[in-house]
Design a protein around this motif. Structure first.
Motif, PDB file in Angstrom:
ATOM      1  N   ILE A 194       0.940  -1.201   0.004  1.00 15.60           N
ATOM      2  CA  ILE A 194      -0.026   0.053   0.003  1.00 15.60           C
ATOM      3  C   ILE A 194       0.957   1.262  -0.005  1.00 15.60           C
ATOM      4  O   ILE A 194       0.825   2.171  -0.913  1.00 15.60           O
ATOM      5  N   TRP A 195       1.836   1.402   0.968  1.00 13.25           N
ATOM      6  CA  TRP A 195       2.632   2.590   0.967  1.00 13.25           C
ATOM      7  C   TRP A 195       3.699   2.515  -0.285  1.00 13.25           C
ATOM      8  O   TRP A 195       4.400   3.249  -0.435  1.00 13.25           O
ATOM      9  N   ALA A 203       0.814   8.970   1.861  1.00 10.72           N
ATOM     10  CA  ALA A 203       1.532   8.456   2.744  1.00 10.72           C
ATOM     11  C   ALA A 203       1.616   8.937   4.330  1.00 10.72           C
ATOM     12  O   ALA A 203       1.455   8.211   5.224  1.00 10.72           O
ATOM     13  N   ARG A 204       1.750  10.234   4.351  1.00 15.09           N
ATOM     14  CA  ARG A 204       1.793  10.974   5.517  1.00 15.09           C
ATOM     15  C   ARG A 204       0.419  11.191   6.297  1.00 15.09           C
ATOM     16  O   ARG A 204       0.584  10.559   7.415  1.00 15.09           O
ATOM     17  N   ALA A 205      -0.629  11.362   5.431  1.00 12.31           N
ATOM     18  CA  ALA A 205      -1.664  11.296   6.096  1.00 12.31           C
ATOM     19  C   ALA A 205      -2.398  10.180   6.512  1.00 12.31           C
ATOM     20  O   ALA A 205      -2.958   9.921   7.671  1.00 12.31           O
ATOM     21  N   TRP A 206      -1.954   8.923   6.008  1.00 11.98           N
ATOM     22  CA  TRP A 206      -2.671   7.669   6.125  1.00 11.98           C
ATOM     23  C   TRP A 206      -1.734   7.094   7.420  1.00 11.98           C
ATOM     24  O   TRP A 206      -2.141   6.399   8.072  1.00 11.98           O
ATOM     25  N   MET A 207      -0.616   7.263   7.243  1.00 10.65           N
ATOM     26  CA  MET A 207       0.411   6.896   8.614  1.00 10.65           C
ATOM     27  C   MET A 207      -0.139   7.814   9.840  1.00 10.65           C
ATOM     28  O   MET A 207      -0.213   7.253  10.929  1.00 10.65           O
ATOM     29  N   PHE A 222       4.210  -2.775   7.647  1.00  6.35           N
ATOM     30  CA  PHE A 222       3.738  -2.382   5.953  1.00  6.35           C
ATOM     31  C   PHE A 222       5.265  -2.460   5.141  1.00  6.35           C
ATOM     32  O   PHE A 222       6.420  -2.722   5.594  1.00  6.35           O
ATOM     33  N   THR A 223       4.881  -2.334   4.080  1.00  3.43           N
ATOM     34  CA  THR A 223       6.117  -2.710   3.067  1.00  3.43           C
ATOM     35  C   THR A 223       6.265  -1.623   2.192  1.00  3.43           C
ATOM     36  O   THR A 223       5.374  -0.659   1.869  1.00  3.43           O
ATOM     37  N   MET A 298       5.993   4.331  -5.544  1.00  4.19           N
ATOM     38  CA  MET A 298       6.520   5.208  -4.673  1.00  4.19           C
ATOM     39  C   MET A 298       7.853   4.522  -4.065  1.00  4.19           C
ATOM     40  O   MET A 298       7.549   2.978  -3.795  1.00  4.19           O
ATOM     41  N   PHE A 299       8.931   4.872  -4.081  1.00  2.00           N
ATOM     42  CA  PHE A 299       9.882   4.280  -3.612  1.00  2.00           C
ATOM     43  C   PHE A 299      10.893   5.260  -2.534  1.00  2.00           C
ATOM     44  O   PHE A 299      10.687   6.458  -2.698  1.00  2.00           O
TER      45      PHE A 299
END
Length: 364
Positions: A194-195, A203-207, A222-223, A298-299
């Motif tokens: 997902i991330w 990514a920040r909002a969901w974290m 998470f991966t 995203m990497f």
């Protein structure tokens, strides 16, 4: 210069910078096997079917269970509660073994949580559960110390999981926070691949939302795509997406894409480009009103993760290159035990909400 020479140069540049982030075998060669894992869910299932079977390793347990599922008759599978097959017309993540049940990556996920110090008990959330193939392994294993939940934004996936995967509670989530759960609802959570797709602000909002729903002391696995995945694409040409489908055709081929990824990782620690259309991924195309602004490839490095993605209250406690799927890096974060006390004043929580709003994905 030949493409193979360019790829060799890119690989040297990658390894020279990120040696500790690339999984190698005993001979120093890149591997897609990933690290060892424990058959936390697989072994109980196998033992329920073949009590006298001697098992030598997690791989042995998986191979024996896979053989049973592939060769047993339909009636045997139903009697063993292993009769689910990949659904038709519903999003399903094919792990490459033609099974509905994702035995290996479920075990790897639970192993990483356990090795990070988490106790496998209490409430656990599969964030982005799709049609429930990991949840089906956990519930079938009879891990009764866990109460299992799944959330996904694709309504058809959740409807199918509710009807076919017993022993868990499922809910439809949205494209942006919040999730339909109260604060501090979960002891554990996990999210596979997902991330690897969120933009930095998504990514920040969901974290931040994960922080909200985790109990103090709770763990989240998470991966992410990291240097090991890039090395896989260079050496094994896997995975093999249509790179022109990324960022409106900015990258005509694999080499041009990976050049940009490596430059991003070596430069500021991350690289993100959105998919061109929602049709690029089967699940996104099933979501009404979906856009790709915050969803693509995203990497990131662990340094970028810690400095720009993890909000206050989450600490990275374990990192494992190639933890799942032979190429995706695994991260486990832990919510501070003092987070409840900090949020009770309201100051800390409200400041985090302001941060979350600034990172919310914009959906048209």
């Amino acid at each position: 210069m030949k493409a193979v020479d360019v790829e060799r140069q890119l690989l040297v540049a990658l390894i020279s910078k990120f040696t500790d982030h690339i999984q190698l075998d005993g001979n120093g060669h890149l591997t897609m096997d990933g690290p060892d894992w424990k058959p936390i869910a697989t072994l109980p299932i196998l033992r329920s079917l073949q009590p006298e079977t001697d098992v030598t390793s997690a791989l042995d347990a998986y191979t024996r269970l896979k053989t049973f599922v592939e060769t047993a008759e339909t009636g045997q599978l139903r009697a063993a509660n292993l009769g689910l097959t990949p659904p038709q017309g519903v999003h399903f993540v094919d792990g490459g073994d033609n099974l509905f049940y994702d035995f290996v990556n479920t075990d790897r996920t639970l192993t990483e949580l356990e090795l990070a110090g988490a106790e496998l008990q209490g409430s656990i959330l599969d964030f982005g559960c799709s049609s429930g193939r990991n949840i089906a392994v956990i519930t079938r294993a009879g891990l009764d110390r866990l109460k299992v939940f799944g959330a996904d934004p694709i309504p058809s996936s959740i409807e199918w999981a509710k009807a076919n995967v017993p022993g868990a509670e499922f809910a439809v989530s949205q494209q942006e926070p919040p999730l339909p759960y109260d604060e501090e609802s979960f002891d554990l959570a996990y999210a596979k691949s997902i991330w690897t797709h969120f933009s930095p602000r998504a990514a920040r909002a969901w974290m931040e939302e994960i922080t909200r729903i985790l109990k103090p002391g709770g763990h989240f696995f998470f991966t992410i795509h990291g240097p090991h995945d890039v090395a896989n694409r260079l050496v094994f040409d896997f995975p093999r997406p249509r790179y022109p489908n990324i960022a409106n055709g900015e990258f005509p081929d694999k080499v041009s894409f990976l050049e940009a990824v490596i430059a991003g990782l070596r430069g500021d620690g991350h690289f993100f480009r959105p998919y061109t259309t929602v049709r690029t991924q089967g699940d996104l195309g099933k979501l009404e009103g979906a856009t790709t602004e915050d969803w693509g490839l995203m990497f990131m490095t662990t340094e970028y993760l810690q400095q720009h993605i993890l909000p206050p209250g989450l600490e990275l406690v374990r990192f494992t290159p190639a933890a799942t799927a032979g190429r995706l890096d695994g991260c486990v974060v832990r919510k501070s035990s003092s987070q409840r006390a900090a949020s009770s004043t309201g100051t800390h929580r409200s400041s985090l909400r302001r941060v979350a709003r600034s990172w919310l994905p914009r959906r048209g």
